[in-house]
Structure formats: structure tokens, C-alpha cells
Design a protein around this motif. Structure first.
Motif, PDB file in Angstrom:
ATOM      1  N   GLU A  10     -76.953  75.672  -2.672  1.00 34.07           N
ATOM      2  CA  GLU A  10     -76.441  74.507  -1.964  1.00 34.07           C
ATOM      3  C   GLU A  10     -74.991  74.211  -2.384  1.00 34.07           C
ATOM      4  N   THR A  11     -74.724  74.285  -3.684  1.00 34.70           N
ATOM      5  CA  THR A  11     -73.379  74.052  -4.201  1.00 34.70           C
ATOM      6  C   THR A  11     -72.410  75.088  -3.656  1.00 34.70           C
ATOM      7  N   ARG A  12     -72.795  76.364  -3.662  1.00 34.47           N
ATOM      8  CA  ARG A  12     -71.913  77.429  -3.170  1.00 34.47           C
ATOM      9  C   ARG A  12     -71.625  77.268  -1.680  1.00 34.47           C
ATOM     10  N   LEU A  13     -72.629  76.909  -0.905  1.00 34.47           N
ATOM     11  CA  LEU A  13     -72.423  76.727   0.530  1.00 34.47           C
ATOM     12  C   LEU A  13     -71.556  75.503   0.816  1.00 34.47           C
ATOM     13  N   ARG A  14     -71.721  74.435   0.035  1.00 33.40           N
ATOM     14  CA  ARG A  14     -70.881  73.251   0.193  1.00 33.40           C
ATOM     15  C   ARG A  14     -69.418  73.630  -0.076  1.00 33.40           C
ATOM     16  N   GLU A  15     -69.178  74.399  -1.159  1.00 33.61           N
ATOM     17  CA  GLU A  15     -67.815  74.860  -1.463  1.00 33.61           C
ATOM     18  C   GLU A  15     -67.229  75.622  -0.287  1.00 33.61           C
ATOM     19  N   GLN A  16     -68.001  76.541   0.283  1.00 28.39           N
ATOM     20  CA  GLN A  16     -67.503  77.351   1.399  1.00 28.39           C
ATOM     21  C   GLN A  16     -67.180  76.490   2.615  1.00 28.39           C
ATOM     22  N   ALA A  17     -67.987  75.466   2.862  1.00 29.00           N
ATOM     23  CA  ALA A  17     -67.718  74.572   3.989  1.00 29.00           C
ATOM     24  C   ALA A  17     -66.423  73.781   3.757  1.00 29.00           C
ATOM     25  N   PHE A  18     -66.189  73.359   2.508  1.00 26.19           N
ATOM     26  CA  PHE A  18     -64.934  72.667   2.192  1.00 26.19           C
ATOM     27  C   PHE A  18     -63.737  73.606   2.340  1.00 26.19           C
ATOM     28  N   LEU A  19     -63.887  74.846   1.893  1.00 22.16           N
ATOM     29  CA  LEU A  19     -62.774  75.795   1.902  1.00 22.16           C
ATOM     30  C   LEU A  19     -62.452  76.330   3.292  1.00 22.16           C
ATOM     31  N   ASN A  20     -63.347  76.137   4.231  1.00 28.02           N
ATOM     32  CA  ASN A  20     -63.173  76.619   5.603  1.00 28.02           C
ATOM     33  C   ASN A  20     -63.402  75.449   6.555  1.00 28.02           C
ATOM     34  N   LEU A  96     -59.702  72.791  -9.505  1.00 26.31           N
ATOM     35  CA  LEU A  96     -60.536  73.900  -9.049  1.00 26.31           C
ATOM     36  C   LEU A  96     -59.656  74.827  -8.226  1.00 26.31           C
ATOM     37  N   SER A  97     -59.696  76.110  -8.552  1.00 27.56           N
ATOM     38  CA  SER A  97     -58.880  77.065  -7.808  1.00 27.56           C
ATOM     39  C   SER A  97     -59.766  78.145  -7.198  1.00 27.56           C
ATOM     40  N   PHE A  98     -59.322  78.618  -6.034  1.00 23.43           N
ATOM     41  CA  PHE A  98     -60.075  79.611  -5.274  1.00 23.43           C
ATOM     42  C   PHE A  98     -59.103  80.640  -4.715  1.00 23.43           C
ATOM     43  N   ALA A  99     -59.551  81.880  -4.658  1.00 23.99           N
ATOM     44  CA  ALA A  99     -58.784  82.956  -4.031  1.00 23.99           C
ATOM     45  C   ALA A  99     -59.711  83.675  -3.064  1.00 23.99           C
ATOM     46  N   ASN A 100     -59.342  83.698  -1.816  1.00 28.62           N
ATOM     47  CA  ASN A 100     -60.169  84.299  -0.760  1.00 28.62           C
ATOM     48  C   ASN A 100     -61.598  83.761  -0.809  1.00 28.62           C
ATOM     49  N   ASN A 101     -61.713  82.447  -0.984  1.00 28.97           N
ATOM     50  CA  ASN A 101     -62.990  81.715  -1.033  1.00 28.97           C
ATOM     51  C   ASN A 101     -63.824  82.006  -2.275  1.00 28.97           C
ATOM     52  N   ILE A 102     -63.265  82.677  -3.250  1.00 29.34           N
ATOM     53  CA  ILE A 102     -63.971  82.966  -4.505  1.00 29.34           C
ATOM     54  C   ILE A 102     -63.446  82.018  -5.566  1.00 29.34           C
ATOM     55  N   HIS A 103     -64.351  81.318  -6.229  1.00 30.92           N
ATOM     56  CA  HIS A 103     -63.951  80.389  -7.283  1.00 30.92           C
ATOM     57  C   HIS A 103     -63.361  81.175  -8.447  1.00 30.92           C
ATOM     58  N   THR A 104     -62.147  80.822  -8.822  1.00 32.32           N
ATOM     59  CA  THR A 104     -61.470  81.485  -9.938  1.00 32.32           C
ATOM     60  C   THR A 104     -61.527  80.550 -11.141  1.00 32.32           C
ATOM     61  N   GLY A 105     -62.674  80.560 -11.794  1.00 33.95           N
ATOM     62  CA  GLY A 105     -62.934  79.660 -12.904  1.00 33.95           C
ATOM     63  C   GLY A 105     -61.991  79.830 -14.079  1.00 33.95           C
ATOM     64  N   GLU A 106     -61.416  81.010 -14.214  1.00 38.57           N
ATOM     65  CA  GLU A 106     -60.455  81.256 -15.286  1.00 38.57           C
ATOM     66  C   GLU A 106     -59.014  81.049 -14.806  1.00 38.57           C
ATOM     67  N   GLY A 107     -58.862  80.569 -13.583  1.00 36.25           N
ATOM     68  CA  GLY A 107     -57.524  80.292 -13.051  1.00 36.25           C
ATOM     69  C   GLY A 107     -56.840  81.541 -12.551  1.00 36.25           C
ATOM     70  N   GLY A 108     -55.621  81.709 -12.978  1.00 33.35           N
ATOM     71  CA  GLY A 108     -54.834  82.855 -12.541  1.00 33.35           C
ATOM     72  C   GLY A 108     -53.451  82.419 -12.101  1.00 33.35           C
ATOM     73  N   THR A 109     -52.792  83.301 -11.393  1.00 28.57           N
ATOM     74  CA  THR A 109     -51.401  83.074 -11.029  1.00 28.57           C
ATOM     75  C   THR A 109     -51.219  81.865 -10.101  1.00 28.57           C
ATOM     76  N   HIS A 110     -52.165  81.646  -9.195  1.00 31.10           N
ATOM     77  CA  HIS A 110     -52.054  80.509  -8.273  1.00 31.10           C
ATOM     78  C   HIS A 110     -52.166  79.180  -9.030  1.00 31.10           C
ATOM     79  N   GLU A 111     -53.036  79.133 -10.027  1.00 27.99           N
ATOM     80  CA  GLU A 111     -53.178  77.909 -10.812  1.00 27.99           C
ATOM     81  C   GLU A 111     -51.964  77.705 -11.727  1.00 27.99           C
ATOM     82  N   THR A 112     -51.444  78.791 -12.262  1.00 21.21           N
ATOM     83  CA  THR A 112     -50.225  78.711 -13.079  1.00 21.21           C
ATOM     84  C   THR A 112     -49.063  78.184 -12.238  1.00 21.21           C
ATOM     85  N   GLY A 113     -48.920  78.694 -11.018  1.00 22.38           N
ATOM     86  CA  GLY A 113     -47.875  78.219 -10.112  1.00 22.38           C
ATOM     87  C   GLY A 113     -48.032  76.749  -9.780  1.00 22.38           C
TER      88      GLY A 113
END
Length: 191
Positions: A10-20, A96-113
Motif C-alpha cells: 500500500e505504501t509503495r503504491l501510494r508513493e507511485q501515485a504521488f510520483l505520477n 525523500l528523493s526518487f530517481a525514475n520512481n525508485i526511492h533513493t534512500g541513500e540519496g545521491g547526486t540529485h539530493e546533493t544538488g
């Protein structure tokens, strides 16, 4: 395949609905024929609605009623980003950061930016409007993010995930895209 319990699914589907934004996702639990449950996930507001939802769940007081939202496309049209943010009376940040609808829990370049762009824009605005004097030290990144709830979503053509769990984005163009979006659009919003 990964097996999820119903609450996690349910949580994963809710995230996808928010992201799209605007997508309808319907989850139906038919395991018990006498107690069929169905949930619909649909959020026209996309990531801005996600920030509102997160702040309601945290039961915090928002500092400004409207979520700050903007999107940007890279000059080569190969990458896009959406950013939504709202300050609260909390001492903690939630990013909360996401790349191509995948949760990037460890962040990455987009979160650093996001973090570096936010700090720079707020410090520039504060100095330009005499909220900080020239001799005053700049606000730290932690200062600019205190009480912030933010969702960063990037879509890149060839996502490069790092680490064993693949939860950290490594694309350098994602950092530039998010940082430039903040420099342009958040600066304009503050003005």
C-alpha cells in the motif's frame, strides 16, 4: 520477485501515485472472499500532494500554507526533475528523493544538488535583502533545512545507481539539473 505485506505494498503504491500525478492505482485484496478490500490511490497534485500528506502524517504545524513546487527539464531534454517543499515548526528535516520512481534512500547526486542549491539560494536571498549582513557568516545547510519537508523526483534516461542496495543515484547530470532548478526557480519564488 519481492513479496510485500499488504501495508508495505500500500505504501509503495501510494508513493507511485504521488510520483505520477493523475495516475489511478487500485489495490484490491481478494484473499478473503467475504472481506474484499479495495483502495484507490490518485493524486492530481503529484509530489506537492506528497509533501502535504507527509506533513499531515507527522502532525506538524506548517510555516507557510502552500507547498513550494517547481519542475525543470535539462537543456538536452533527457532529464526532468520535480521538487516540492514546505517548512514546518519541526526541528527535523525530511527529504525523500526518487530517481525514475525508485526511492533513493541513500540519496545521491540529485539530493546533493538539492541541498547545495537550497543553501546557496537562501544565503544569497538573505544577503541581498539584508537579513544577513556582509560580515555575518552564511547559514549552514542544516540551518536552511531545519523543519523542511521535501520530495525530489528526477527522471533520467540511464540511471546509474550506486551501492549494493542500488538506493543511491550517481548521475552527475541529475545534480546539475536539480541545483540549476533551485537557483532559477526558487530564487524567482523568493523574489
Amino acid at each position: 520477485t519481492t513479496v510485500y505485506d499488504f501495508a508495505t505494498l500500500e505504501t509503495r503504491l501510494r508513493e507511485q501515485a504521488f510520483l505520477n500525478a493523475g495516475v489511478n492505482i487500485i489495490l484490491t485484496d481478494e484473499r478473503d472472499p467475504e472481506n474484499i478490500k479495495s483502495d484507490r490511490f490518485h493524486y492530481e497534485g503529484g509530489v506537492a500532494s506528497f509533501v502535504e500528506y507527509l506533513n499531515r502524517k507527522k502532525a506538524v504545524e506548517v510555516i507557510h500554507p502552500d507547498v513550494i513546487y517547481f519542475s525543470a527539464t535539462a537543456p538536452d531534454n533527457n532529464s526532468t526533475c520535480e521538487i516540492a517543499m514546505q517548512y514546518t515548526d519541526s526541528f527535523n528535516e525530511l527529504i525523500l528523493s526518487f530517481a525514475n520512481n525508485i526511492h533513493t534512500g541513500e540519496g545521491g547526486t540529485h539530493e546533493t544538488g538539492f541541498k547545495s542549491g537550497l543553501t546557496r539560494v537562501i544565503n544569497d536571498y538573505a544577503k541581498k535583502n539584508n537579513l544577513l549582513k556582509e560580515k555575518d557568516p552564511n547559514l549552514s545547510g542544516e540551518d536552511t533545512r531545519e523543519g523542511l519537508t521535501a520530495v525530489i523526483s528526477v527522471k533520467v534516461v540511464e540511471a546509474q545507481f550506486e551501492g549494493q542496495t542500488k538506493t543511491k543515484l550517481g548521475n552527475s547530470e541529475a545534480r546539475a539539473l536539480v541545483e540549476n532548478a533551485l537557483n532559477d526557480k526558487l530564487s524567482a519564488f523568493l523574489e
